[in-house]
Design a protein around this motif. Structure first.
Motif, PDB file in Angstrom:
ATOM      1  N   PHE B  28      34.453  44.351   3.598  1.00 27.77           N
ATOM      2  CA  PHE B  28      35.257  44.656   4.788  1.00 27.77           C
ATOM      3  C   PHE B  28      35.190  46.137   5.133  1.00 27.77           C
ATOM      4  O   PHE B  28      35.654  46.975   4.363  1.00 27.77           O
ATOM      5  CB  PHE B  28      36.726  44.272   4.559  1.00 27.77           C
ATOM      6  CG  PHE B  28      36.963  42.795   4.518  1.00 27.77           C
ATOM      7  CD1 PHE B  28      36.003  41.909   4.964  1.00 27.77           C
ATOM      8  CD2 PHE B  28      38.153  42.284   4.042  1.00 27.77           C
ATOM      9  CE1 PHE B  28      36.212  40.545   4.925  1.00 27.77           C
ATOM     10  CE2 PHE B  28      38.373  40.925   3.987  1.00 27.77           C
ATOM     11  CZ  PHE B  28      37.407  40.053   4.431  1.00 27.77           C
ATOM     12  N   PRO B  29      34.631  46.463   6.308  1.00 22.36           N
ATOM     13  CA  PRO B  29      34.555  47.873   6.680  1.00 22.36           C
ATOM     14  C   PRO B  29      35.888  48.447   7.172  1.00 22.36           C
ATOM     15  O   PRO B  29      36.078  49.654   7.115  1.00 22.36           O
ATOM     16  CB  PRO B  29      33.518  47.898   7.795  1.00 22.36           C
ATOM     17  CG  PRO B  29      33.408  46.509   8.290  1.00 22.36           C
ATOM     18  CD  PRO B  29      33.980  45.592   7.271  1.00 22.36           C
ATOM     19  N   SER B  30      36.791  47.617   7.665  1.00 21.84           N
ATOM     20  CA  SER B  30      38.017  48.209   8.207  1.00 21.84           C
ATOM     21  C   SER B  30      39.198  47.276   8.007  1.00 21.84           C
ATOM     22  O   SER B  30      39.040  46.114   7.630  1.00 21.84           O
ATOM     23  CB  SER B  30      37.850  48.481   9.704  1.00 21.84           C
ATOM     24  OG  SER B  30      37.824  47.255  10.397  1.00 21.84           O
ATOM     25  N   ALA B  31      40.384  47.817   8.287  1.00 22.18           N
ATOM     26  CA  ALA B  31      41.613  47.054   8.108  1.00 22.18           C
ATOM     27  C   ALA B  31      41.632  45.819   9.004  1.00 22.18           C
ATOM     28  O   ALA B  31      42.242  44.808   8.684  1.00 22.18           O
ATOM     29  CB  ALA B  31      42.824  47.931   8.407  1.00 22.18           C
ATOM     30  N   TYR B  32      40.922  45.922  10.151  1.00 24.04           N
ATOM     31  CA  TYR B  32      40.871  44.808  11.091  1.00 24.04           C
ATOM     32  C   TYR B  32      40.363  43.537  10.406  1.00 24.04           C
ATOM     33  O   TYR B  32      40.874  42.444  10.617  1.00 24.04           O
ATOM     34  CB  TYR B  32      39.972  45.202  12.253  1.00 24.04           C
ATOM     35  CG  TYR B  32      39.743  44.113  13.256  1.00 24.04           C
ATOM     36  CD1 TYR B  32      40.782  43.703  14.101  1.00 24.04           C
ATOM     37  CD2 TYR B  32      38.502  43.488  13.372  1.00 24.04           C
ATOM     38  CE1 TYR B  32      40.577  42.710  15.029  1.00 24.04           C
ATOM     39  CE2 TYR B  32      38.302  42.488  14.296  1.00 24.04           C
ATOM     40  CZ  TYR B  32      39.334  42.101  15.122  1.00 24.04           C
ATOM     41  OH  TYR B  32      39.139  41.108  16.025  1.00 24.04           O
ATOM     42  N   TYR B  33      39.351  43.722   9.537  1.00 23.39           N
ATOM     43  CA  TYR B  33      38.782  42.566   8.857  1.00 23.39           C
ATOM     44  C   TYR B  33      39.792  41.926   7.894  1.00 23.39           C
ATOM     45  O   TYR B  33      39.838  40.720   7.744  1.00 23.39           O
ATOM     46  CB  TYR B  33      37.513  42.972   8.101  1.00 23.39           C
ATOM     47  CG  TYR B  33      36.342  43.187   9.016  1.00 23.39           C
ATOM     48  CD1 TYR B  33      35.325  42.250   9.110  1.00 23.39           C
ATOM     49  CD2 TYR B  33      36.254  44.336   9.800  1.00 23.39           C
ATOM     50  CE1 TYR B  33      34.253  42.434   9.960  1.00 23.39           C
ATOM     51  CE2 TYR B  33      35.189  44.540  10.655  1.00 23.39           C
ATOM     52  CZ  TYR B  33      34.193  43.589  10.735  1.00 23.39           C
ATOM     53  OH  TYR B  33      33.138  43.763  11.581  1.00 23.39           O
ATOM     54  N   GLN B 160      46.040  44.850   4.473  1.00 23.11           N
ATOM     55  CA  GLN B 160      45.542  44.675   3.110  1.00 23.11           C
ATOM     56  C   GLN B 160      46.523  43.884   2.251  1.00 23.11           C
ATOM     57  O   GLN B 160      46.169  42.906   1.619  1.00 23.11           O
ATOM     58  CB  GLN B 160      45.319  46.038   2.441  1.00 23.11           C
ATOM     59  CG  GLN B 160      43.875  46.392   2.285  1.00 23.11           C
ATOM     60  CD  GLN B 160      43.542  47.613   3.126  1.00 23.11           C
ATOM     61  OE1 GLN B 160      44.186  47.861   4.140  1.00 23.11           O
ATOM     62  NE2 GLN B 160      42.547  48.372   2.706  1.00 23.11           N
TER      63      GLN B 160
END
Lengths: 290, 330
Positions: B28-33, B160
């Protein structure tokens, strides 16, 4: 009394449309055991296509005719490309396919039409007719007459023609119908076409009164399904009765109790009826064989 | 032999999912994922409950989102109007959903097939109507704000934290579901699925078993609804709308009825697809419709069972393919 008449008329008008949607459900269900949740989209397509053909400059009767023919084509395509290839997928699988189809058609309508509400000029214009103190829109009478005519035509088709007899035979027992030489595939396709036509015509009739938009089909499918179940699925007369009753229930609840709870009361009544008559008002009892 | 025994164990798929949940964040590259993944897991929980009802017991519910709404509004109303701790509201909402399912289920589950479908549809609709109209309590159509969940004195915020909580909850739900399916009650449910009359003749208490699984599915949906409300921080009556119920059915059917993993896959598809880039936004529904229809036409039993059925054929074909490749190379 004037109030009562007013509510009764608005209930009958909406109920007539529910009845037509419920009839569409019943036709397809009888021929193929599929509960077609895209039925509401036929109604939406009929209304929206007529609106946009009209905006493009077509005279209203031609626009309506083209809209009905187009919706029938879509109904046939739904049968040919989505239902037919999935034969034997089981009832829940088939329902899911029609749900997919309904999402798809809504998406297409949103792209080729738009997301706004639209109306049509009433077929018969003029001032409301006053009857016993109630004001009735001429278009309401057109809806009622149109629905009655469609039901009569359908009855004639099913009861008096060879094609209709083949549909009835397929509904009663598909294998037996196949064995006596009826092309049951064509019959199922035919029932999708008729269903689509009924839906489209209902959409054109009601649009001047209730407006239409790309997502109008969901609610209609829900009400039509509820109407069909109230009447007892598989029964044509039951579908008409259930649809009209549902419309009347809503109108009277909205008028006398509370308009925000009209759907709630309608569904409470349906639940109550089903508890007493688990097969709906006119449904036949079926015994499960082991 | 040990490997085979492990793979064949009934909890093997769960272990697989657990490993997936643990490792996936590495990608996951970002919190969005994390947020999307948390949503997938939460919807998977609700779909799993529905799958127990539909896939194992063969009872259709078109009103499951009603319980989603009860769970969601339990945390919203409990926390804002009565200042109860959120975790207690999750439990309370689940209990309320269970009790409602217990009371309503008895008469409703007497109905068969489409009649059951319309009755549950009515139930879900009633919940949605009450949520929309009782604005004093629910905030009406505009919705209501939901405060953060506080667990052991720690406020739980950020995607997260929710990812891990949703993952853990889904795994617990999945273990419970698999254990239920493999228990005598689970076998009774499958017998009911095949033929209610035959099951009754075998001495199975059909009504009681159907009611149990209906209550369980309601509790799963309610917990999922509470999580959704807490994750989003805002909740509107749309959560118990007809379209949500339909979506849950589609998740269960698409992934594979009667398959625990299927619920996860179905939820994954229906949650991730609408997140497509905004250019495609107009075509979102078209694509979604095509995917749903295509899956049901080509993979009739649902995605996971269909792949599971294909797997032995593919595995047995590997030596032949390898041989063919070896022949080509020189």
């Amino acid at each position: 009394m004037a109030e009562f008449l007013q509510f009764a008329f608005s209930g009958l008008t909406v109920g007539a449309v529910y009845a037509l949607v419920a009839l569409g459900f019943t036709l397809i269900y009888n021929a193929s055991d599929v509960v077609n949740f895209a039925q509401g989209e036929f109604v939406m397509l009929g209304g929206m296509a007529t609106v946009f053909l009209g905006l493009a400059g077509a005279p209203l009767p031609i626009a309506a005719l083209v809209a009905v023919v187009g919706t029938v084509a879509i109904g046939l395509a739904l049968h040919r490309f989505a239902i037919e290839p999935a034969r034997g997928a089981g009832p829940v699988g088939l329902i899911t396919i029609t749900i997919g189809a309904s999402i798809f058609l809504r998406g297409v309508a949103q792209v080729i039409f738009d997301k706004r509400f639209h109306s049509l000029p009433p077929l018969v214009g003029g001032d409301p007719i006053h009857l016993g103190g109630a004001a009735i829109l001429p278009q309401s009478l057109v809806v009622l007459a149109g629905a009655a005519l469609l039901v009569a035509l359908l009855w004639f088709l099913m009861d008096r023609t060879i094609l209709g007899k083949a549909v009835v035979a397929t509904a009663a027992n598909r294998l037996a119908a196949h064995l006596v030489g009826i092309n049951t595939r064509h019959i199922v396709g035919f029932s999708f076409a008729v269903s689509a036509a009924i839906g489209a015509i209902a959409g054109i009739l009601i649009t001047p009164i209730t407006l239409t938009s790309y997502d109008a089909g969901t609610l209609l499918a829900l009400k039509g399904f509820a109407g069909a179940m109230l009447g007892g699925i598989g029964s044509g007369l039951g579908a008409v009765l259930g649809g009209v009753l549902l419309g009347l229930l809503e109108a009277f609840t909205a008028g006398y109790l509370s308009s925000s709870y009209k759907d709630a009361v309608a569904f409470l009544v349906i639940l109550a009826v089903l508890f007493v008559m688990p097969r709906g008002l006119l449904g036949r009892t079926k015994v499960e064989r082991v | 032999v040990i490997v085979r025994a492990l793979l064949g164990h009934r909890l093997a798929p769960i272990a697989g999912v657990a490993i997936l949940v643990l490792l996936l964040p590495l990608l996951f590259p970002s919190a969005y994922y994390f947020r999307i993944a948390a949503l997938v897991l939460i919807f998977a929980l609700a779909a799993l409950g529905l799958n127990l009802l539909m896939g194992f017991a063969g009872q259709v519910s078109l009103g499951q989102a009603g319980f989603l709404g009860i769970g969601a509004y339990a945390v919203a109303i409990g926390a804002t109007r009565f200042s109860l701790p959120s975790w207690l509201c999750i439990v309370g909402g689940a209990a309320l959903s269970g009790v409602i399912a217990l009371i309503v289920g008895r008469p409703i589950l007497q109905l068969k097939r489409h009649y059951l479908a319309v009755a549950t549809l009515g139930l879900g609709l009633l919940v949605a109507i009450v949520l929309t109209n009782e604005a004093r309590w629910t905030g009406g159509p505009d919705g209501i704000l939901v405060p953060h969940l506080v667990l052991f004195g720690w406020p739980l915020r950020g995607p997260q934290a929710w990812y891990w909580l949703a993952g853990a909850t889904f795994l617990i739900g999945a273990v419970l579901a698999i254990n239920l399916v493999d228990s005598p009650s689970g076998r009774a449910l499958q017998a009911i699925h095949d033929s209610e009359v035959a099951a009754r003749m075998l001495g199975i208490e059909v009504g009681r078993h159907k009611l149990t699984v209906f209550v369980i599915s309601a509790i799963y949906a309610s917990v999922a609804g509470s999580y959704l409300a807490l994750l989003n921080g805002l909740i509107t009556p749309d959560i118990s709308g007809f379209l949500r119920s339909i979506e849950l059915v589609a998740m269960a059917v698409l992934g594979g009825m009667g398959s625990v993993l299927g619920s996860l896959v179905g939820a994954g598809i229906l949650v991730v697809l609408p997140q497509a880039p905004t250019i495609l936004h107009d075509y979102e529904q078209i694509v979604l419709g095509i995917v749903v229809m295509g899956c049901m036409i080509f993979l009739r039993q649902g995605i996971v069972p269909a792949i599971a059925n294909m797997a032995p054929t593919i595995v047995s074909a590997i030596p032949a393919i390898a041989k063919a490749l070896a022949r080509i190379r020189p």
